[in-house]
Scaffold this active site. Structure first.
Site, PDB file in Angstrom:
ATOM      1  N   GLU A 313       0.815  -1.222   0.000  1.00  0.00           N
ATOM      2  CA  GLU A 313       0.000   0.000   0.000  1.00  0.00           C
ATOM      3  C   GLU A 313       0.847   1.270   0.000  1.00  0.00           C
ATOM      4  OE1 GLU A 313      -2.859  -0.229   3.189  1.00  0.00           O
ATOM      5  OE2 GLU A 313      -3.391  -2.303   2.718  1.00  0.00           O
ATOM      6  N   GLU A 404      -5.380  -8.068  -0.174  1.00  0.00           N
ATOM      7  CA  GLU A 404      -6.209  -7.854   1.016  1.00  0.00           C
ATOM      8  C   GLU A 404      -7.583  -7.388   0.557  1.00  0.00           C
ATOM      9  OE1 GLU A 404      -4.784  -5.135   4.001  1.00  0.00           O
ATOM     10  OE2 GLU A 404      -2.719  -5.865   3.812  1.00  0.00           O
TER      11      GLU A 404
END
Length: 464
Positions: A313, A404
């Site tokens: 991320e 995720e």
């Protein structure tokens, strides 16, 4: 929407379906909830644009008619004067996607993924998400038929061992045909086994509590042991690394030491640390990588390949490795890659990159799989906009994973949208067991799908 505008929109979409052309739907003519029409920023089309996305319930809803059921490519024309933002698009109440809206002070078109439209009345909603952006209009054009994937299953590590090669090759054999089920955290995976009646094919674990800045404060972990045990059962392992900053943790009530991977919990500056190879902070980074290498060697010795996802991320900038922008993040990723593969001779890794934006991509030569993390509560759509962005990121040469997720995706929608995620990994705790992100009935349905592979269905995957 006033009747006259509604009729014109219906006519435009009917023409679209018949002529296979692109149509434009003005935001100011849609149904507005919590937002307003504005004209202060020049350069918009039509009679205005929509402003005022400042609460979670704010929405633009386009209602229109089509004469042909098929997938359409969605474009969104926006202005983003308030920094990088996200919006959320929902088609006919399902199949939602989070769309990145990078900062811009000009009217810019961004791809909004695909939407499945039915014969008759359809709706497309643009919902606030991060808010604080301007919407001018959307475009719809029939999606082209997607041909076969052109992905490579040759590992980027030239010295990849047989285990890493087998894992990437296996993912290549199922890509576009099935999706591997995955669950972060051993306790959450056990919950799935007990309550759903199926065990995920992938266990997600974390190197977070193996480095000095955390161990010195009392942290410890058995995730490597759990990974070894799950692999012995025939499962696949993915490791993320919530890398606590090696120094400079605030360790306050508002920012405790255990949150030290967050940008706002440390004064560690990645740009300064990477300015040369002799400064103390660079040395600390290398020491942390070396510490993780010790754990990876245990897995390599045991014949366990790893879907390894460092610096996840990054483009969100909420973690310190992304806080200074793409260049230092990419530089650090390549340092991690070369330190592990070349210095430590760790060759059991399949390298997973985890940001979508092109300027954050570290390069085809150090990435085996591209991936993204997406969270949209209660929406079980295919996350097609993010998938299509990853498809474009590596020009369809890399396998794509949903590293995720909060809500599991509907397998039927995945197939309809050709969102060929090779695996998903649901985050732990309430995301899987709380009921608001994923109901138990839904989980049983997803895990019962022939499209979704579970632990019992992948036995012997190394030789398949």
């Amino acid at each position: 929407m006033i009747p006259g505008v509604l009729v014109s929109v219906f006519a435009a979409c009917a023409s679209l379906a018949a002529a296979q052309t692109t149509t434009t739907l003005q935001a100011e003519s849609a149904t507005l909830s919590g937002v307003t029409v504005a004209t202060a920023v020049a350069g918009y089309s039509g009679t205005g644009y929509v402003d005022g996305f400042d609460t979670s319930t704010d929405e633009i809803r386009f209602t229109f008619n089509t004469t042909k059921a098929q997938l359409y490519d969605l474009g969104i024309v926006y202005n983003g004067p308030n920094g990088d933002k996200y919006t959320y698009v929902v088609s006919n109440g399902a199949g939602g996607s989070q769309i990145s809206l990078p900062a811009t002070t000009t009217w810019t078109t961004v791809a909004g993924g695909q939407v499945l439209l039915n014969v008759g009345v359809n709706t497309i909603s643009i919902q606030s998400n991060w808010g604080w952006y301007l919407i001018d209009y959307i475009t719809l054009a029939p999606s082209a038929v997607r041909g076969p994937h052109q992905v490579t299953t040759k590992n980027v590590d030239p010295n990849a061992n047989a285990d890493a090669k087998a894992l990437l090759e296996y993912l290549g054999t199922i890509y576009g045909k099935n999706i591997l089920s995955g669950q972060q955290d051993q306790d959450s995976l056990d919950w799935v086994t007990t309550n759903v009646g199926k065990t995920p094919a992938i266990l997600g674990v974390d190197f977070m509590d193996y480095t000095e800045s955390r161990i010195s404060r009392g942290a410890s972990s058995t995730d490597v042991d759990k990974a070894l045990a799950f692999a012995a059962k025939g499962g696949i392992i993915t490791f993320v690394w919530h890398w606590g900053a090696p120094v400079g943790l605030y360790d306050t009530e508002d920012h405790p030491w255990w949150s030290g991977f967050y940008t706002d919990a440390t004064d560690f500056n990645i740009t300064n640390a990477l300015v040369d190879t002799t400064n103390a902070n660079y040395t600390l980074l290398i020491q942390d990588i070396d510490t993780i290498a010790v754990q990876l060697k245990k897995l390599q010795t045991a014949g366990v390949p790893v879907l390894f996802r460092p610096l996840h991320e990054a483009e969100g900038k909420w973690f310190w490795w992304g806080a200074q922008g793409p260049e230092p993040a990419k530089k650090l990723y390549r340092i991690v890659y070369h330190r592990l593969t070349n210095y430590h001779k760790i060759n059991n890794l399949v390298w997973v990159w985890n940001s979508v934006a092109k300027d954050w991509y570290p390069g085809d030569d150090v990435v085996d799989i591209v991936s993204a993390d997406t969270y949209a509560q209660g929406d079980h759509g295919p996350i097609s906009a993010t998938y299509n962005s990853l498809l474009a990121l590596a020009n369809d040469t890399k396998i794509i994973g949903a590293a995720e997720i909060g809500s599991v995706m509907d397998p039927d929608l995945l197939k309809t949208y050709q969102a060929d995620w090779v695996y998903f990994c649901v985050w732990s705790g309430d995301y899987i067991s709380g009921g608001s992100w994923n109901s138990l009935d839904l989980l049983k349905s997803v895990y019962g799908s022939d499209y979704v592979l579970t632990l019992d269905e992948i036995q012997g995957w190394k030789t398949k």
